[in-house]
Scaffold this active site. Sequence first.
Site, PDB file in Angstrom:
ATOM      1  N   ASN A  11       2.051  38.019  26.139  1.00 31.44           N
ATOM      2  CA  ASN A  11       2.923  36.845  26.200  1.00 31.44           C
ATOM      3  C   ASN A  11       2.221  35.708  25.463  1.00 31.44           C
ATOM      4  OD1 ASN A  11       4.496  34.674  26.845  1.00 31.44           O
ATOM      5  ND2 ASN A  11       4.133  34.772  29.067  1.00 31.44           N
ATOM      6  N   TRP A  12       2.700  35.431  24.247  1.00 34.33           N
ATOM      7  CA  TRP A  12       2.033  34.406  23.430  1.00 34.33           C
ATOM      8  C   TRP A  12       2.357  33.002  23.915  1.00 34.33           C
ATOM      9  CZ3 TRP A  12       2.875  36.201  17.604  1.00 34.33           C
ATOM     10  CH2 TRP A  12       2.310  37.475  17.432  1.00 34.33           C
ATOM     11  N   HIS A  95       9.344  34.233  34.351  1.00 32.31           N
ATOM     12  CA  HIS A  95       7.918  33.865  34.330  1.00 32.31           C
ATOM     13  C   HIS A  95       7.719  32.615  35.187  1.00 32.31           C
ATOM     14  CE1 HIS A  95       4.017  32.540  32.960  1.00 32.31           C
ATOM     15  NE2 HIS A  95       3.819  33.763  32.512  1.00 32.31           N
ATOM     16  N   GLY A 233      -3.387  34.419  27.539  1.00 33.48           N
ATOM     17  CA  GLY A 233      -4.387  33.901  26.611  1.00 33.48           C
ATOM     18  C   GLY A 233      -5.065  34.961  25.755  1.00 33.48           C
TER      19      GLY A 233
HETATM   20  P1  13P Z   1      -3.209  34.427  31.215  1.00 40.89           P
HETATM   21  O1  13P Z   1      -3.515  35.860  30.802  1.00 40.89           O
HETATM   22  O2  13P Z   1      -3.514  33.431  30.158  1.00 40.89           O
HETATM   23  O3  13P Z   1      -3.782  34.122  32.552  1.00 40.89           O
HETATM   24  O4  13P Z   1      -1.602  34.338  31.379  1.00 40.89           O
HETATM   25  C1  13P Z   1      -0.966  35.294  32.138  1.00 40.89           C
HETATM   26  C2  13P Z   1       0.487  35.152  31.932  1.00 40.89           C
HETATM   27  O5  13P Z   1       1.095  34.174  32.349  1.00 40.89           O
HETATM   28  C3  13P Z   1       1.169  36.200  31.168  1.00 40.89           C
HETATM   29  O6  13P Z   1       2.544  36.088  31.275  1.00 40.89           O
END
Ligand code: 13P
Length: 249
Positions: A11-12, A95, A233
Site C-alpha cells: 500500500n503506497w 483502511h 512504508g
Molecule cells: P506500515 O507498514 O507503514 O506500518 O503501514 C501499514 C499499512 O497501513 C498498510 O496498509
Amino acid sequence: MAARRPLIAGNWKMNGLRADGVALARAVAGGAVIPCELVVCPPATLLAPAAEALSGSRVGLGGQDCHAQAKGAHTGDVSAAMLADLGCSHVIVGHSERRTDHGEDDATVNAKAKAAHAAGLIAIVCVGESEADRDSGRTLQVVGGQVEGSLPTGARAANTVVAYEPVWAIGSGRTPTPEQIREVHGHIRTTVAQCLGQPAADAMRLLYGGSVKPGNAAEILALPDVDGALVGGASLSADDFLAIGKSCP
Ligand code: 13P
C-alpha cells in the site's frame, strides 16, 4: 482445507510522483521470482503508469479505495469499474486511514466491498483495533464486529481478503506479539466462518499489516492463520518489498 497462497500487498498510500512510481513498479516487476503473490496499490494518479510498468509481469495492481456506486455525481471519487478498466485486480477498502480521515464505517466499507465484487475485483477489507480498544481488552470484540459488518453477503475466498491492521501498529514501528497476531487471526477466521460458512473461512486469506519489515516478516508470515501481509512504508522500497515477499513460507 483449501491451500491458501500467500499474498503480499504493498500500500503506497499518498506517496510518489510519476517518475518514482514507474521506477518502483518496474523494480518490483523485475524482482526475482517470489514464492507468493505480489500486488502493489499505488495512489490513483499512478495506476495507469504502474499498469504499464507491470504489464507482462506477475505482479498485480490494486487501488487504495473505491466508491460504493458504479458511476455518477461523486466529485473526486473513483469507482471499482474504473479501477478494473485500468487493469486492477484488487482494491483496498476500509483502511483505518479511510475510516479515520473520511469517517468510513462498517456499512460504508461493506458497500464498497460489494461494489468491488460487482466490478470483478478482489476486495482487501481492512479491520483493526485502536490502542484504546486493546488497552481496554476489547480487541477481539472490535475486530470481530468490523469483520461481521464489513464483509458483504457475496464475499467468498475468491473475491475477498481480510487484512488485520492494528491502528497502533501502522507506521509506528511497533507490532503485536506473535501470540497477539495469532489470537486475532484465529478470531477473524472463526468470525468469517460464522458469517460466510466454514469452507469460505478455510479458504480466505487473512493478511497482517502494521510495521511489517524485512526483519520481522519471516516470523509474522510463519504464524498460523497469517496468509500474507499488507505492507505500507516498506513497500516504497522495491528491495524491502521483495525481501518481504521472499520471506513467505
Ligand atoms: P506500515 O507498514 O507503514 O506500518 O503501514 C501499514 C499499512 O497501513 C498498510 O496498509
